[in-house]
Structures are given as structure tokens and as C-alpha cells.
Design a protein around this motif. Sequence first.
Motif, PDB file in Angstrom:
ATOM      1  N   GLY A 120     -59.683  19.875 -66.846  1.00  0.00           N
ATOM      2  CA  GLY A 120     -60.736  18.866 -66.829  1.00  0.00           C
ATOM      3  C   GLY A 120     -60.372  17.666 -65.974  1.00  0.00           C
ATOM      4  O   GLY A 120     -60.927  16.568 -66.154  1.00  0.00           O
ATOM      5  N   THR A 125     -63.432  16.450 -63.873  1.00  0.00           N
ATOM      6  CA  THR A 125     -64.489  15.834 -64.694  1.00  0.00           C
ATOM      7  C   THR A 125     -64.115  14.387 -65.006  1.00  0.00           C
ATOM      8  O   THR A 125     -64.918  13.463 -64.846  1.00  0.00           O
ATOM      9  CB  THR A 125     -64.667  16.627 -66.016  1.00  0.00           C
ATOM     10  OG1 THR A 125     -64.899  17.982 -65.674  1.00  0.00           O
ATOM     11  CG2 THR A 125     -65.798  16.092 -66.865  1.00  0.00           C
ATOM     12  N   GLU A 161     -65.280  14.191 -73.611  1.00  0.00           N
ATOM     13  CA  GLU A 161     -65.204  13.601 -72.265  1.00  0.00           C
ATOM     14  C   GLU A 161     -65.206  12.076 -72.353  1.00  0.00           C
ATOM     15  O   GLU A 161     -64.516  11.388 -71.607  1.00  0.00           O
ATOM     16  CB  GLU A 161     -66.367  14.087 -71.403  1.00  0.00           C
ATOM     17  CG  GLU A 161     -66.139  15.522 -70.956  1.00  0.00           C
ATOM     18  CD  GLU A 161     -67.289  16.117 -70.144  1.00  0.00           C
ATOM     19  OE1 GLU A 161     -68.134  15.352 -69.656  1.00  0.00           O
ATOM     20  OE2 GLU A 161     -67.327  17.352 -70.026  1.00  0.00           O
TER      21      GLU A 161
END
Length: 229
Positions: A14, A17, A208
Motif C-alpha cells: 500500500g 496509496t 487508509e
Amino acid sequence: MAIIITIDGWSACGKSTLAKALAKKLGYVYIDSGAMYRAITLYFLRNHIDWTDVKEVKQALKDITIEFNFNENTLQSEIYLNEENVEYVIRDLVIAEKVSDVAAIKEVRTFAVAQQQKLGERKGIVMDGRDIGTTVFPKAEVKIFMVADERVRVERRFKELFEKNPNITIEEIKTNLEMRDYIDSHREISPLRKAEDAIELDNTNLTEKEQLDFALLLAKKKIVENIPA
Ligand code: DC
């Protein structure tokens, strides 16, 4: 004063991201260094370059131009190989299967690292990859090293690639991630490792938003420290 933020770590953790979201919040440029190695791999495959032959590699690199251009529609920076937008085609598993071998070549790394350092000359940049905090910007103000359980990483990458290719299997993804992580962390030049001054972020169980909040706190602290008195 603008700073440099590096985000390194294992495949499919990730990184991009988080890097994208962080750059957006700070109004910084985001650069996906892995995309450069993927674009070079695409060029080598398309042009049948024998990358075990140093001469061929050197010649091929002379014919490669890589640029990042901002797409006003997606609000993302996208990679161009010799003026062709290859942002999407480089995500294919065919590229993922070869990219670690190509990224281990000395000439390829010298070529990519020089461009990455140039992109960071004016600071105000978030760059993700494998050696950004160790080799590309060893003096970066903020260095994050991302880790996550393999199971979670495989699931995340599977979801991403399954949308484009419903024939893909979990097993294929797992094998590819394990192979890339092994090659990336065992190669001779700039192997993947945590820089001594990097902060580890295990995002196995984080949303996130939680990751972004964590990174923003680190970044803002450094940005304030960097303001000249
Ligand atoms: O981040 P990614 O999965 O798109 O990266 C693709 C490959 O490129 C990765 O397996 C290793 C290589 N890479 C590298 O060697 N150094 C970097 N700074 C970024 C990526």
C-alpha cells in the motif's frame, strides 16, 4: 520549507496509496519509482532486449525517455514511456514477473536513480519504492518503511488485478510477490532494506485514513522544524 518524504517497503504494502494521499494533502508531487522500472521492463520486452547483455542494455537505455505527466481528469501523475502513456499497461502480471530481474541491473538502476534524484531537486516530493530512503534520498527529512502480513498483501493485490483480469489466481499473485520480494531484497545493488532512520509502519490492521494520519503527523512535524528561524 518543503521536504522530501520517502516511502519504501515490500511489494503490495500500500505504499503508493499512502504516498498519493500524502502528496495530495501536502500539495506535493508524487513519484512512483517502481513505475520507472516497470516502464523500462515493458520497453525491454517489447523490443526483445536481451538484458543479460550489458551492451544491449546500455544501447536500449539511450532510446528510453521517461516522464511523469499530471492527468487533469484522474488528478494523478501518470508515466509516459517515449511519449506513450503506459500507466495502466505496466501493471500487468507479465511485467511484474520480469521487473525484479530488470531492476537488479546496475545500468538500469543508475539510469533510474539519476532521474529520481533530479525529480527531487526542488523537494516538495513524496516518492515510493524500495531504495528511496537508502540510496536515492539518503538525507530525506521523513522516511517511512511499510510492512504488512503477506496474506493481506496478496489479497489487496488480487483485488486490484482481478478487476482487470478475472482469470488471475491468488496463487499466481502469491508466487509473484514472494519472488519479487526475494529478488528485491537479495540483489547486490541497493537491495530493499529499512534505512536506519526510517520509521516502520505496519499497516496490516490499519485503515487508509489511519495510515495517512500517521504519515501526516510525521511530515507536518518535520515541515515545521524545517522553517528557517
Ligand atoms: O513498486 P512496484 O511493485 O511497482 O515496483 C516494481 C519493481 O520495481 C519491484 O519489484 C522492484 C523494483 N523497484 C526497485 O527496485 N526500486 C525502486 N525504488 C522501486 C521499485
